[in-house]
Design a protein around this motif. Structure first.
Motif, PDB file in Angstrom:
ATOM      1  N   GLY A  48      16.943-103.892  32.667  1.00 23.83           N
ATOM      2  CA  GLY A  48      18.077-103.712  33.575  1.00 23.83           C
ATOM      3  C   GLY A  48      18.269-102.281  34.035  1.00 23.83           C
ATOM      4  N   ASN A  49      18.135-101.328  33.134  1.00 20.66           N
ATOM      5  CA  ASN A  49      18.427 -99.927  33.460  1.00 20.66           C
ATOM      6  C   ASN A  49      17.203 -99.059  33.722  1.00 20.66           C
ATOM      7  N   TYR A  50      16.051 -99.485  33.212  1.00 14.43           N
ATOM      8  CA  TYR A  50      14.918 -98.547  33.230  1.00 14.43           C
ATOM      9  C   TYR A  50      13.623 -99.123  33.812  1.00 14.43           C
ATOM     10  N   ARG A  51      13.694-100.280  34.461  1.00 15.79           N
ATOM     11  CA  ARG A  51      12.472-100.951  34.893  1.00 15.79           C
ATOM     12  C   ARG A  51      11.644-100.131  35.891  1.00 15.79           C
ATOM     13  N   SER A  52      12.270 -99.184  36.580  1.00 16.47           N
ATOM     14  CA  SER A  52      11.537 -98.388  37.575  1.00 16.47           C
ATOM     15  C   SER A  52      11.098 -97.020  37.048  1.00 16.47           C
ATOM     16  N   THR A  53      11.454 -96.721  35.821  1.00 14.61           N
ATOM     17  CA  THR A  53      11.088 -95.410  35.277  1.00 14.61           C
ATOM     18  C   THR A  53       9.627 -95.397  34.837  1.00 14.61           C
ATOM     19  N   PRO A  54       8.935 -94.271  34.959  1.00 12.20           N
ATOM     20  CA  PRO A  54       7.526 -94.194  34.575  1.00 12.20           C
ATOM     21  C   PRO A  54       7.270 -94.558  33.116  1.00 12.20           C
ATOM     22  N   TRP A  55       8.176 -94.131  32.210  1.00 16.42           N
ATOM     23  CA  TRP A  55       7.921 -94.405  30.792  1.00 16.42           C
ATOM     24  C   TRP A  55       8.006 -95.899  30.487  1.00 16.42           C
ATOM     25  N   TYR A  56       8.932 -96.621  31.142  1.00 16.65           N
ATOM     26  CA  TYR A  56       9.037 -98.066  30.910  1.00 16.65           C
ATOM     27  C   TYR A  56       7.800 -98.773  31.438  1.00 16.65           C
ATOM     28  N   ILE A  57       7.382 -98.419  32.634  1.00 18.07           N
ATOM     29  CA  ILE A  57       6.192 -99.038  33.243  1.00 18.07           C
ATOM     30  C   ILE A  57       4.962 -98.783  32.371  1.00 18.07           C
ATOM     31  N   GLN A  58       4.846 -97.569  31.852  1.00 19.25           N
ATOM     32  CA  GLN A  58       3.700 -97.224  31.010  1.00 19.25           C
ATOM     33  C   GLN A  58       3.734 -97.977  29.684  1.00 19.25           C
ATOM     34  N   GLN A  59       4.892 -98.013  29.039  1.00 22.59           N
ATOM     35  CA  GLN A  59       4.985 -98.704  27.748  1.00 22.59           C
ATOM     36  C   GLN A  59       4.727-100.199  27.890  1.00 22.59           C
ATOM     37  N   LYS A  60       5.195-100.800  28.969  1.00 22.66           N
ATOM     38  CA  LYS A  60       4.948-102.227  29.202  1.00 22.66           C
ATOM     39  C   LYS A  60       3.452-102.480  29.395  1.00 22.66           C
ATOM     40  N   ALA A  61       2.801-101.619  30.164  1.00 22.21           N
ATOM     41  CA  ALA A  61       1.357-101.769  30.404  1.00 22.21           C
ATOM     42  C   ALA A  61       0.568-101.588  29.107  1.00 22.21           C
ATOM     43  N   GLU A  62       0.963-100.618  28.297  1.00 22.20           N
ATOM     44  CA  GLU A  62       0.272-100.373  27.033  1.00 22.20           C
ATOM     45  C   GLU A  62       0.447-101.543  26.073  1.00 22.20           C
ATOM     46  N   ALA A  63       1.651-102.117  26.040  1.00 21.34           N
ATOM     47  CA  ALA A  63       1.902-103.267  25.163  1.00 21.34           C
ATOM     48  C   ALA A  63       1.078-104.476  25.594  1.00 21.34           C
ATOM     49  N   GLU A  64       0.979-104.707  26.897  1.00 25.40           N
ATOM     50  CA  GLU A  64       0.191-105.826  27.402  1.00 25.40           C
ATOM     51  C   GLU A  64      -1.295-105.632  27.121  1.00 25.40           C
ATOM     52  N   ALA A  65      -1.767-104.397  27.272  1.00 28.56           N
ATOM     53  CA  ALA A  65      -3.177-104.107  27.005  1.00 28.56           C
ATOM     54  C   ALA A  65      -3.497-104.299  25.530  1.00 28.56           C
ATOM     55  N   LEU A  66      -2.593-103.876  24.646  1.00 25.59           N
ATOM     56  CA  LEU A  66      -2.820-104.030  23.213  1.00 25.59           C
ATOM     57  C   LEU A  66      -2.828-105.500  22.812  1.00 25.59           C
ATOM     58  N   ALA A  67      -1.903-106.274  23.366  1.00 28.88           N
ATOM     59  CA  ALA A  67      -1.868-107.706  23.060  1.00 28.88           C
ATOM     60  C   ALA A  67      -3.170-108.383  23.486  1.00 28.88           C
ATOM     61  N   LYS A  68      -3.648-108.048  24.681  1.00 31.45           N
ATOM     62  CA  LYS A  68      -4.908-108.623  25.172  1.00 31.45           C
ATOM     63  C   LYS A  68      -6.073-108.214  24.285  1.00 31.45           C
ATOM     64  N   LYS A  69      -6.100-106.949  23.881  1.00 25.39           N
ATOM     65  CA  LYS A  69      -7.161-106.447  23.010  1.00 25.39           C
ATOM     66  C   LYS A  69      -7.197-107.201  21.686  1.00 25.39           C
ATOM     67  N   LEU A  70      -6.016-107.570  21.185  1.00 19.71           N
ATOM     68  CA  LEU A  70      -5.924-108.255  19.893  1.00 19.71           C
ATOM     69  C   LEU A  70      -6.054-109.770  20.024  1.00 19.71           C
ATOM     70  N   GLY A  71      -6.271-110.247  21.252  1.00 22.56           N
ATOM     71  CA  GLY A  71      -6.552-111.665  21.447  1.00 22.56           C
ATOM     72  C   GLY A  71      -5.363-112.539  21.768  1.00 22.56           C
ATOM     73  N   TYR A  72      -4.291-111.958  22.297  1.00 23.06           N
ATOM     74  CA  TYR A  72      -3.091-112.728  22.616  1.00 23.06           C
ATOM     75  C   TYR A  72      -2.836-112.703  24.115  1.00 23.06           C
ATOM     76  N   ASN A  73      -2.325-113.812  24.638  1.00 22.61           N
ATOM     77  CA  ASN A  73      -2.045-113.904  26.068  1.00 22.61           C
ATOM     78  C   ASN A  73      -0.741-113.213  26.459  1.00 22.61           C
ATOM     79  N   LYS A  74       0.182-113.133  25.498  1.00 24.33           N
ATOM     80  CA  LYS A  74       1.495-112.547  25.767  1.00 24.33           C
ATOM     81  C   LYS A  74       1.862-111.544  24.679  1.00 24.33           C
ATOM     82  N   VAL A  75       2.639-110.551  25.071  1.00 18.13           N
ATOM     83  CA  VAL A  75       3.147-109.588  24.099  1.00 18.13           C
ATOM     84  C   VAL A  75       4.051-110.297  23.083  1.00 18.13           C
ATOM     85  N   SER A  76       4.852-111.242  23.534  1.00 16.77           N
ATOM     86  CA  SER A  76       5.746-111.966  22.625  1.00 16.77           C
ATOM     87  C   SER A  76       4.968-112.687  21.537  1.00 16.77           C
ATOM     88  N   GLU A  77       3.817-113.255  21.888  1.00 21.05           N
ATOM     89  CA  GLU A  77       2.989-113.953  20.895  1.00 21.05           C
ATOM     90  C   GLU A  77       2.403-112.970  19.892  1.00 21.05           C
TER      91      GLU A  77
END
Length: 425
Positions: free
Chosen positions: A178-207
């Motif tokens: 809600g408050n930070y979706r356009s900030t560079p740090w939020y965009i970067q952290q979301k991308a890093e979390a998604e990349a790590l989940a994929k690397k570990l064999g998961y389709n979603k960060v939540s999984e």
């Protein structure tokens, strides 16, 4: 004859001097007696790590520590600015005898070994983002940083104590959208979390985060100690209770959440909380109604009036919560976080509320068991930064060496070193 008498006098004097010489070092922990409470825990850990025998004197002068007298211990105290007192055997025995009296709510607990400590934190995280990392560093207590890869490869088995701080195990990126979706740090952290989940064999960060939460759960059930603060507390329980249920909105995982997912939440899977309602709106910076931050935001408390009270337990019958509540005051300053405090009604009946604000029905500091292990949840982000915000300057602990709020964290650090006695509460 005269020389013999002189010799006997010298021997007697020597024996008296020997028997009364210093044999122990006491680290007093009352309000006025210790110039640096936080570093005193570091000295205690350092001594354990060097295989010295240490005793924790519960409720004696604020929860003091008793160490053997050794030149290197005295020197280390002097270097770190920790107040210490040198005691003779006779003085020490008198203190221990007083503590053991049935009329005194005090107890001596032997600390056996320095626990191996892991802090769950992403790589590159700023140290002031985590109060525990800050205080461990300040107290000079060694720890190892671990994150998802280490947890999922069962490396928690190498440690006795695990800390979780400002983490989101639900896969909603801390509800910062809600408050930070356009900030560079939020965009970067979301991308890093998604990349790590994929690397570990998961389709979603939540999984992937659920898999991590389950590994941590198993670590505790197997006999580990877990300490969590801020959003790691409620998001951990929520993730476990939502296993097999999609509670994430499209901006978090790319597809819709399940309809009526609230009805599928399994409260039997949680460590501490029950009967909570999840916050479905992705624009709201909140996971559920476990947390009471909104009440603070409405002005229910002002900073100068926000305190919570530590419970008092029988040191001889309930040494575990007594250890965790050792302090030089029973009244501790409150502090906010994404998860500030817990609605006491939402805390399970088998979980101890060790710190509370009864006026607002809040639990701030709670403890429980899970399998062979134990956990402690502590609401708020930083005990010496009342309303910590993104981008705030780090807390300088040299300005708060006697912080009661930070002492509670360090009680939990030393707790696994204690020779265990069964909890009777």
């Amino acid at each position: 004859m005269k020389s013999k008498a002189i010799s006997l006098y010298i021997i007697f004097f020597f024996l008296c001097s020997f028997s009364s010489r210093a044999s122990f070092v006491l680290l007093p922990m009352e309000a006025e007696g210790q110039q640096n409470h936080l570093k005193a825990y570091g000295i205690t850990y350092w001594a354990l790590d060097k295989s010295y025998k240490v005793s924790w004197l519960l409720n004696y002068r604020g929860g003091s520590f008793l160490l053997p007298d050794a030149p290197e211990i005295r020197k280390e105290c002097q270097i770190r600015g920790v107040t210490f007192e040198v005691l003779s055997d006779a003085a020490t025995n008198a203190i221990l005898e007083d503590i053991s009296s049935p009329s005194q709510n005090m107890e001596t607990v032997v600390l056996e070994k320095a626990p191996k400590i892991a802090v769950y934190t992403p790589k590159g995280k700023q140290p002031w983002d985590d109060a525990v990392t800050m205080v461990l560093t300040y107290a000079e207590i060694p720890f190892t940083e671990v994150y998802d890869e280490e947890v999922l490869s069962d490396q928690l088995l190498l440690y006795d104590w695990l800390h979780l701080h400002h983490e989101d195990f639900t896969g909603q990126y801390g509800k910062f959208f809600g408050n930070y979706r356009s900030t560079p740090w939020y965009i970067q952290q979301k991308a890093e979390a998604e990349a790590l989940a994929k690397k570990l064999g998961y389709n979603k960060v939540s999984e992937e985060k659920l898999a991590v939460a389950k590994k941590i759960r198993d670590f505790v059930i197997g006999g580990g100690f877990m300490f969590a603060m801020c959003s790691a507390t409620d998001s951990f329980d929520i993730a476990l209770s939502a296993e097999g249920v999609d509670i994430c909105e499209p901006m978090f995982d790319g597809d819709d959440s399940e309809a009526n997912y609230q009805t599928r939440i399994d409260y039997t899977s949680t460590f501490a909380f029950k009967d909570y309602k999840l916050e479905r709106n992705p624009m709201v910076y909140e996971f559920s109604d476990i947390d009471t931050t909104e009440e603070h935001g409405k002005g229910a408390f002002s900073m100068d009036k926000d305190y919570f009270t530590l419970m008092e337990y029988s040191a001889k019958w309930d040494p575990i919560p007594t250890m965790l509540c050792q302090n030089h005051t029973q009244l501790v300053k409150g502090f906010m976080g994404q998860t500030t405090a817990f609605d006491a009604i939402k805390v399970k009946s088998n979980v101890l509320i060790m710190g509370e604000c009864k006026i607002n029905g809040e639990a701030r500091y709670i403890h429980g068991t899970k399998g062979k292990g134990m956990f402690t949840f502590y609401g708020g982000h930083d005990p010496e930064d009342y309303q910590h915000r993104v981008g705030d300057a780090p807390t300088v602990l040299d300005l708060h060496p006697n912080s009661p709020g930070y002492r509670l964290i360090l009680n939990n650090v030393l707790f696994p070193a204690a020779r265990k006695k069964k909890l009777k509460t």
